[in-house]
Design a protein around this motif. Structure first.
Motif, PDB file in Angstrom:
ATOM      1  N   GLU A 120       0.818  -1.301  -0.109  1.00 50.05           N
ATOM      2  CA  GLU A 120      -0.136  -0.052  -0.113  1.00 50.05           C
ATOM      3  C   GLU A 120       0.919   1.397   0.067  1.00 50.05           C
ATOM      4  O   GLU A 120       1.915   1.201   0.470  1.00 50.05           O
ATOM      5  N   ARG A 121       0.407   2.472  -0.466  1.00 49.87           N
ATOM      6  CA  ARG A 121       0.831   3.691  -0.514  1.00 49.87           C
ATOM      7  C   ARG A 121       0.475   4.477   0.815  1.00 49.87           C
ATOM      8  O   ARG A 121      -0.806   4.195   1.246  1.00 49.87           O
ATOM      9  N   LEU A 122       1.392   4.919   1.565  1.00 51.07           N
ATOM     10  CA  LEU A 122       1.152   5.529   2.734  1.00 51.07           C
ATOM     11  C   LEU A 122       1.363   7.137   2.497  1.00 51.07           C
ATOM     12  O   LEU A 122       2.306   7.392   1.975  1.00 51.07           O
ATOM     13  N   SER A 123       0.357   7.831   3.204  1.00 52.38           N
ATOM     14  CA  SER A 123       0.577   9.144   3.121  1.00 52.38           C
ATOM     15  C   SER A 123       1.372   9.653   4.137  1.00 52.38           C
ATOM     16  O   SER A 123       1.444   9.387   5.290  1.00 52.38           O
ATOM     17  N   VAL A 124       2.706  10.308   3.803  1.00 43.67           N
ATOM     18  CA  VAL A 124       3.691  10.519   4.793  1.00 43.67           C
ATOM     19  C   VAL A 124       4.065  12.142   4.649  1.00 43.67           C
ATOM     20  O   VAL A 124       3.842  12.721   3.690  1.00 43.67           O
ATOM     21  N   HIS A 125       3.544  12.954   6.014  1.00 39.79           N
ATOM     22  CA  HIS A 125       3.805  14.354   6.063  1.00 39.79           C
ATOM     23  C   HIS A 125       5.219  14.823   5.496  1.00 39.79           C
ATOM     24  O   HIS A 125       6.217  14.059   5.542  1.00 39.79           O
ATOM     25  N   TRP A 126       5.253  15.789   4.894  1.00 43.86           N
ATOM     26  CA  TRP A 126       6.498  16.152   4.021  1.00 43.86           C
ATOM     27  C   TRP A 126       7.509  16.326   4.947  1.00 43.86           C
ATOM     28  O   TRP A 126       8.758  16.385   4.624  1.00 43.86           O
ATOM     29  N   CYS A 127       7.394  16.884   6.170  1.00 49.74           N
ATOM     30  CA  CYS A 127       8.362  17.220   7.189  1.00 49.74           C
ATOM     31  C   CYS A 127       8.938  15.888   7.838  1.00 49.74           C
ATOM     32  O   CYS A 127      10.042  15.925   8.550  1.00 49.74           O
ATOM     33  N   PRO A 258      18.230  28.681  -8.001  1.00 49.89           N
ATOM     34  CA  PRO A 258      17.790  27.294  -7.974  1.00 49.89           C
ATOM     35  C   PRO A 258      18.982  26.551  -6.934  1.00 49.89           C
ATOM     36  O   PRO A 258      18.406  25.788  -5.981  1.00 49.89           O
ATOM     37  N   THR A 259      20.269  26.892  -6.978  1.00 45.97           N
ATOM     38  CA  THR A 259      21.269  26.015  -6.214  1.00 45.97           C
ATOM     39  C   THR A 259      20.909  26.402  -4.848  1.00 45.97           C
ATOM     40  O   THR A 259      20.933  25.603  -3.793  1.00 45.97           O
ATOM     41  N   GLY A 260      20.643  27.579  -4.331  1.00 44.00           N
ATOM     42  CA  GLY A 260      20.521  28.220  -3.148  1.00 44.00           C
ATOM     43  C   GLY A 260      19.131  27.390  -2.375  1.00 44.00           C
ATOM     44  O   GLY A 260      19.078  26.899  -1.452  1.00 44.00           O
ATOM     45  N   TYR A 261      18.245  27.360  -3.079  1.00 48.84           N
ATOM     46  CA  TYR A 261      16.865  26.869  -2.872  1.00 48.84           C
ATOM     47  C   TYR A 261      16.841  25.404  -2.565  1.00 48.84           C
ATOM     48  O   TYR A 261      16.281  24.725  -1.874  1.00 48.84           O
ATOM     49  N   PHE A 262      17.654  24.704  -3.564  1.00 48.58           N
ATOM     50  CA  PHE A 262      17.577  23.241  -3.493  1.00 48.58           C
ATOM     51  C   PHE A 262      18.663  22.790  -2.334  1.00 48.58           C
ATOM     52  O   PHE A 262      18.609  21.761  -1.711  1.00 48.58           O
ATOM     53  N   ARG A 263      19.656  23.529  -1.928  1.00 49.59           N
ATOM     54  CA  ARG A 263      20.372  23.459  -0.753  1.00 49.59           C
ATOM     55  C   ARG A 263      19.611  23.611   0.319  1.00 49.59           C
ATOM     56  O   ARG A 263      19.671  22.498   1.269  1.00 49.59           O
ATOM     57  N   HIS A 264      18.752  24.502   0.484  1.00 48.01           N
ATOM     58  CA  HIS A 264      17.711  24.413   1.600  1.00 48.01           C
ATOM     59  C   HIS A 264      16.987  23.145   1.699  1.00 48.01           C
ATOM     60  O   HIS A 264      16.728  22.777   2.591  1.00 48.01           O
ATOM     61  N   LEU A 265      16.400  22.693   0.582  1.00 46.67           N
ATOM     62  CA  LEU A 265      15.538  21.612   0.795  1.00 46.67           C
ATOM     63  C   LEU A 265      16.420  20.318   1.209  1.00 46.67           C
ATOM     64  O   LEU A 265      15.734  19.336   2.018  1.00 46.67           O
ATOM     65  N   ARG A 266      17.460  20.354   0.699  1.00 45.17           N
ATOM     66  CA  ARG A 266      18.645  19.242   1.170  1.00 45.17           C
ATOM     67  C   ARG A 266      18.878  19.454   2.593  1.00 45.17           C
ATOM     68  O   ARG A 266      19.044  18.433   3.472  1.00 45.17           O
ATOM     69  N   MET A 267      19.287  20.423   3.151  1.00 49.93           N
ATOM     70  CA  MET A 267      19.582  20.829   4.458  1.00 49.93           C
ATOM     71  C   MET A 267      18.156  20.305   5.621  1.00 49.93           C
ATOM     72  O   MET A 267      18.188  19.488   6.511  1.00 49.93           O
ATOM     73  N   GLN A 268      17.131  20.683   4.859  1.00 48.40           N
ATOM     74  CA  GLN A 268      15.759  20.343   5.544  1.00 48.40           C
ATOM     75  C   GLN A 268      15.516  18.614   5.889  1.00 48.40           C
ATOM     76  O   GLN A 268      15.088  18.384   6.641  1.00 48.40           O
ATOM     77  N   ALA A 269      15.970  18.094   4.585  1.00 51.29           N
ATOM     78  CA  ALA A 269      15.922  16.658   4.582  1.00 51.29           C
ATOM     79  C   ALA A 269      16.965  15.894   5.736  1.00 51.29           C
ATOM     80  O   ALA A 269      16.421  15.094   6.074  1.00 51.29           O
ATOM     81  N   ALA A 270      18.071  16.531   5.420  1.00 50.35           N
ATOM     82  CA  ALA A 270      19.024  16.042   6.451  1.00 50.35           C
ATOM     83  C   ALA A 270      18.699  16.140   8.020  1.00 50.35           C
ATOM     84  O   ALA A 270      18.918  15.310   8.570  1.00 50.35           O
ATOM     85  N   ARG A 271      18.194  17.275   8.160  1.00 54.20           N
ATOM     86  CA  ARG A 271      17.515  17.728   9.678  1.00 54.20           C
ATOM     87  C   ARG A 271      16.476  16.707   9.793  1.00 54.20           C
ATOM     88  O   ARG A 271      16.555  16.100  11.125  1.00 54.20           O
ATOM     89  N   GLN A 272      15.679  16.197   9.195  1.00 47.26           N
ATOM     90  CA  GLN A 272      14.709  15.090   9.379  1.00 47.26           C
ATOM     91  C   GLN A 272      15.467  13.856   9.838  1.00 47.26           C
ATOM     92  O   GLN A 272      15.099  13.187  10.800  1.00 47.26           O
ATOM     93  N   ILE A 273      16.470  13.546   9.149  1.00 41.72           N
ATOM     94  CA  ILE A 273      17.089  12.252   9.249  1.00 41.72           C
ATOM     95  C   ILE A 273      17.859  12.340  10.609  1.00 41.72           C
ATOM     96  O   ILE A 273      17.925  11.287  11.400  1.00 41.72           O
TER      97      ILE A 273
END
Length: 329
Positions: A120-127, A258-273
């Motif tokens: 099954e696919r599960l709904s996962v909050h973006w954060c 785009p480079t700065g924006y994408f780096r922000h996304l990567r840092m947010q993802a890293a912080r989740q982990i």
């Protein structure tokens, strides 16, 4: 006929998710002048459970003793672990006997840990998405607000829990009652399966704070695989535009290139982990597309003012010394 729903509460569960699903069910009973829905609070062990807001709940039953249910919905923070060694087997047994299992927000983590999820696919909050993908790379995750299958129901957060309740009300009592419940609470729209989660737009330059379809699509392409992120040139090629045009669009929509924006996304993802797993910093780096930990640590410090190691230590002290959960949604 009464639909019987249990809410399995784990320490640190987000209280808003509980009230967001119970209140519309209560309203549906009042509007229909029926007992169409009945609910019980359930805990792993027979003791009280403290929510993320610090408010204590006294469950009606434990998982060992709860009577037969039509639905059992898990509410928890992502870091919740089973206190009862029998919880996973009990959940599997309950599902085998015909109860539909569900999860709201961080509840998808213990749901998967129980072993009940198949394809099954599960709904996962973006954060929580990056942390979820790191722990459960084989599980199909979705960025839609709710996912409904014959065996499992999942909702990404508190507002999505309200939508899930409306879906249950519509199935039991019809669209008119569901619409009236939504109007009671001034819920603006009944979001059903297929609706994507709203995502924050960082440093939006426009007054409406809305991202153009082209920029939104570029972000989707970049986020498809953070472990091997697409380059600006590759994204531009997929969008059939030039890299320069893509940069202009990003500047207009977000105030960043785009480079700065994408780096922000990567840092947010890293912080989740960092927050929600015990993965090594090298593994965190690899998960968000860095060949080694050194540049990750530098960019992480620039983004959050401390290193991943310091951040994890701070979070763990917060949990242990303050006896408080990491904020959950």
């Amino acid at each position: 006929m009464t639909t019987r729903i249990g809410f399995l509460l784990f320490p640190g569960f987000p209280m808003a998710c509980l009230t967001s699903i119970i209140e519309p069910l209560r309203a549906a009973n009042e509007i229909s002048m029926s007992d169409s829905f009945a609910w019980r609070l359930v805990s792993e062990l027979p003791h009280k459970v403290v929510s993320s807001a610090g408010i204590t709940f006294d469950p009606d039953a434990s998982l060992e003793t709860v009577a037969a249910l039509d639905y059992l919905v898990l509410l928890s923070a992502p870091v919740a672990r089973f206190e009862n060694p029998r919880t996973a087997s009990l959940l599997r047994r309950i599902e085998r006997h015909g109860t539909v299992l569900g999860a709201i927000s961080g509840g998808v983590f213990p749901l998967v840990r129980s072993g009940v999820v198949r394809d099954e696919r599960l709904s996962v909050h973006w954060c929580y998405e990056a942390a979820f993908a790191a722990e459960f790379p084989e599980i199909r995750r979705s960025n839609e607000v709710i996912e409904i299958s014959p065996r499992l129901l999942t909702a990404s957060g508190a507002a999505a829990a309200f939508d899930l309740a409306l879906s249950m009300i519509e199935a039991a009592l019809g669209a008119n009652v569901a619409n009236e419940v939504a109007c009671w609470f001034q819920h603006p729209i009944m979001r059903k399966a297929g609706v994507k989660q709203a995502l924050p737009i960082h440093q939006a330059a426009d007054a409406e704070g809305e991202m153009s379809p082209l920029v939104a699509r570029a972000v989707e392409i970049f986020a498809e695989n953070l472990a091997a992120p697409a380059s600006i040139a590759m994204i531009a090629e997929r969008l059939n535009i030039t890299p320069r045009h893509l940069e202009r669009c990003f500047k207009q929509a977000t105030g960043q290139n785009p480079t700065g924006y994408f780096r922000h996304l990567r840092m947010q993802a890293a912080r989740q982990i960092v927050m929600y797993t015990n993965d090594s910093i090298s593994d965190v780096a690899a998960a968000v597309g860095y060949a080694n930990a050194k540049p990750l640590v530098r960019h992480y410090r620039e983004a959050f003012g401390l290193t991943p190691q310091q951040d994890r230590k701070r979070i763990n002290l917060y949990r242990v010394e303050g006896n408080l959960p990491v904020p959950s949604v």
